[in-house]
Design an enzyme around this catalytic site. Structure first.
Site, PDB file in Angstrom:
ATOM      1  N   ASP A  74      -6.708   3.656 -12.199  1.00 60.75           N
ATOM      2  CA  ASP A  74      -6.241   2.234 -12.877  1.00 60.75           C
ATOM      3  C   ASP A  74      -8.332   2.765 -13.415  1.00 60.75           C
ATOM      4  OD1 ASP A  74      -4.487   0.217 -12.074  1.00 60.75           O
ATOM      5  OD2 ASP A  74      -4.899   1.182 -10.041  1.00 60.75           O
ATOM      6  N   GLN A 117      -9.907  -0.575 -15.559  1.00 61.34           N
ATOM      7  CA  GLN A 117     -10.312  -1.501 -14.076  1.00 61.34           C
ATOM      8  C   GLN A 117     -11.480  -1.152 -13.844  1.00 61.34           C
ATOM      9  OE1 GLN A 117      -8.429  -3.422 -11.691  1.00 61.34           O
ATOM     10  NE2 GLN A 117      -8.301  -1.649 -10.205  1.00 61.34           N
ATOM     11  N   LEU A 133       1.080  -1.535   0.050  1.00 59.71           N
ATOM     12  CA  LEU A 133       0.095   0.042  -0.009  1.00 59.71           C
ATOM     13  C   LEU A 133       0.673   1.516  -0.356  1.00 59.71           C
ATOM     14  CD1 LEU A 133      -2.545  -1.074   2.771  1.00 59.71           C
ATOM     15  CD2 LEU A 133      -2.328  -1.327   0.443  1.00 59.71           C
ATOM     16  N   HIS A 134       0.223   2.335  -0.427  1.00 63.55           N
ATOM     17  CA  HIS A 134       1.023   3.104  -0.920  1.00 63.55           C
ATOM     18  C   HIS A 134       0.130   4.066  -0.342  1.00 63.55           C
ATOM     19  CE1 HIS A 134      -0.897   3.746  -4.681  1.00 63.55           C
ATOM     20  NE2 HIS A 134      -0.409   3.251  -5.216  1.00 63.55           N
ATOM     21  N   GLY A 186      -2.504   6.441  -2.133  1.00 64.12           N
ATOM     22  CA  GLY A 186      -3.162   6.612  -3.121  1.00 64.12           C
ATOM     23  C   GLY A 186      -3.512   5.504  -1.882  1.00 64.12           C
ATOM     24  N   HIS A 187      -3.803   4.168  -1.510  1.00 67.37           N
ATOM     25  CA  HIS A 187      -4.125   3.560  -0.273  1.00 67.37           C
ATOM     26  C   HIS A 187      -5.277   4.136   0.012  1.00 67.37           C
ATOM     27  CE1 HIS A 187      -2.029   0.594  -3.012  1.00 67.37           C
ATOM     28  NE2 HIS A 187      -3.009   0.274  -3.508  1.00 67.37           N
TER      29      HIS A 187
HETATM   30  O1  PAF Z   1      -6.046  -2.624  -8.709  1.00 63.65           O
HETATM   31  C1  PAF Z   1      -5.943  -3.902  -7.448  1.00 63.65           C
HETATM   32  O2  PAF Z   1      -5.517  -3.537  -6.543  1.00 63.65           O
HETATM   33  C2  PAF Z   1      -7.116  -4.533  -8.153  1.00 63.65           C
HETATM   34  O3  PAF Z   1      -6.534  -5.465  -9.327  1.00 63.65           O
HETATM   35  C3  PAF Z   1      -7.913  -4.781  -7.562  1.00 63.65           C
HETATM   36  C4  PAF Z   1      -9.208  -4.196  -7.421  1.00 63.65           C
HETATM   37  C5  PAF Z   1      -8.248  -5.579  -5.923  1.00 63.65           C
HETATM   38  C6  PAF Z   1      -8.234  -6.608  -7.627  1.00 63.65           C
HETATM   39  O4  PAF Z   1      -7.501  -7.966  -7.279  1.00 63.65           O
END
Ligand code: PAF
Length: 284
Positions: free
Chosen positions: A152, A155, A33-34, A36-37
């Site tokens: 992302d 995503q 984690l950084h 951003g998380h």
């Molecule tokens: O963005 C991510 O870290 C991953 O793609 C996720 C959404 C946790 C799915 O594994």
């Protein structure tokens, strides 16, 4: 922060919160984690009473040539960061817990069209792996709201499509990309860059900003993309794609489109970086 590794215990904890009328907010991650998380967790607090985070390095979203084993596992440091961001619940399942019948026998959630473009074209099967695990995690955590980083971008669009198609009662929130002072988007992959490459890497966001400025001046999309490709090559990148797209469908933008996103992916040495920039064009 409560740490849970098994689905049964997670269901018990979530059911208790739901009985007490608490809204569940979910931040799925792969750890390492950084800031951003941490921002996702902090923003999550505005959307409900319980912020749950998962750390699961999902083997299903890694291609055969991508180094799943080398993906950094930094659980102790991640826990400290989540505690500091005031996360309430951390779910850290094993691969066997998520895929009890193995990867090959797993039912796959596949979002057509949008999953095949851009990163989906360069990383076949990647978004099937993401959609499948996110769907499973949603079914386990049963959140009211889930937060994803806009870095992302594709995503998040794939997940939006899946949530709509499968009628999942979950609100999705995209959170702005966190950046270094140089403009480089925060990413777990930045850890692979040397000090010199980190300086070079700033060119990726600069090329997006220059492209956005050119589009606002009504320079044609093909010329903007070609100029960015040249700029990135000159900065030492090997380009994967640089593409001006419709912000929702991620299809190549048409001249009349107003809501745009510029998506970019490029290699710096052995590291593949992605970034994007959204823009709205005023009618000419
Ligand atoms: O963005 C991510 O870290 C991953 O793609 C996720 C959404 C946790 C799915 O594994």
């Amino acid at each position: 922060m409560q740490q849970i590794t098994h689905i049964a215990a997670l269901r018990t904890a979530i059911a208790e919160h739901k009985r007490a009328g608490r809204r569940i907010v979910f931040v799925p991650t792969m750890g390492n984690l950084h800031a951003g998380h941490a921002r996702l967790v902090e923003q999550g607090r505005h959307h409900g009473q319980i912020v749950a985070c998962s750390i699961f390095v999902n083997p299903l979203q890694f291609g055969p040539t991508e180094d799943l084993d080398a993906y950094p596992r930094t659980l102790a440091a991640d826990i400290e960061k989540l505690e500091a961001a005031r996360c309430d619940l951390l779910f850290t399942p094993s691969v066997a817990e998520i895929y009890p019948h193995g990867l090959v026998a797993q039912t796959i959630v596949s979002v057509p069209g949008i999953s095949r473009r851009h990163c989906g074209n360069s990383r076949p099967g990647h978004f099937d792996g993401v959609a499948t695990v996110v769907n499973k995690l949603f079914n386990m955590v049963q959140p009211d709201v889930a937060l994803f980083g806009l870095k992302d971008y594709q995503q998040l669009q794939v997940i939006r499509h899946m949530v709509a198609d499968l009628c999942l009662p979950i609100e999705l929130v995209g959170v702005a990309t966190q950046r270094e002072p140089s403009g480089l988007a925060l990413s777990s992959r930045n850890g692979y860059l040397s000090a010199g490459q980190k300086v070079q890497a700033a060119a990726l966001y600069q090329s997006l900003q220059e492209a956005a400025a050119a589009l606002r001046q009504r320079i044609g999309i093909a010329s903007v993309e070609a100029a960015a490709a040249q700029r990135l090559a000159a900065a030492g990148f090997v380009l994967d794609y640089f593409s001006v797209c419709h912000a929702d469908t991620l299809e190549p933008a048409q001249a009349e489109d107003r809501q745009l996103v510029i998506l970019a992916a490029a290699w710096l040495g052995k590291t593949r970086l992605i970034d994007n920039l959204q823009l709205e064009l005023r009618p000419a």
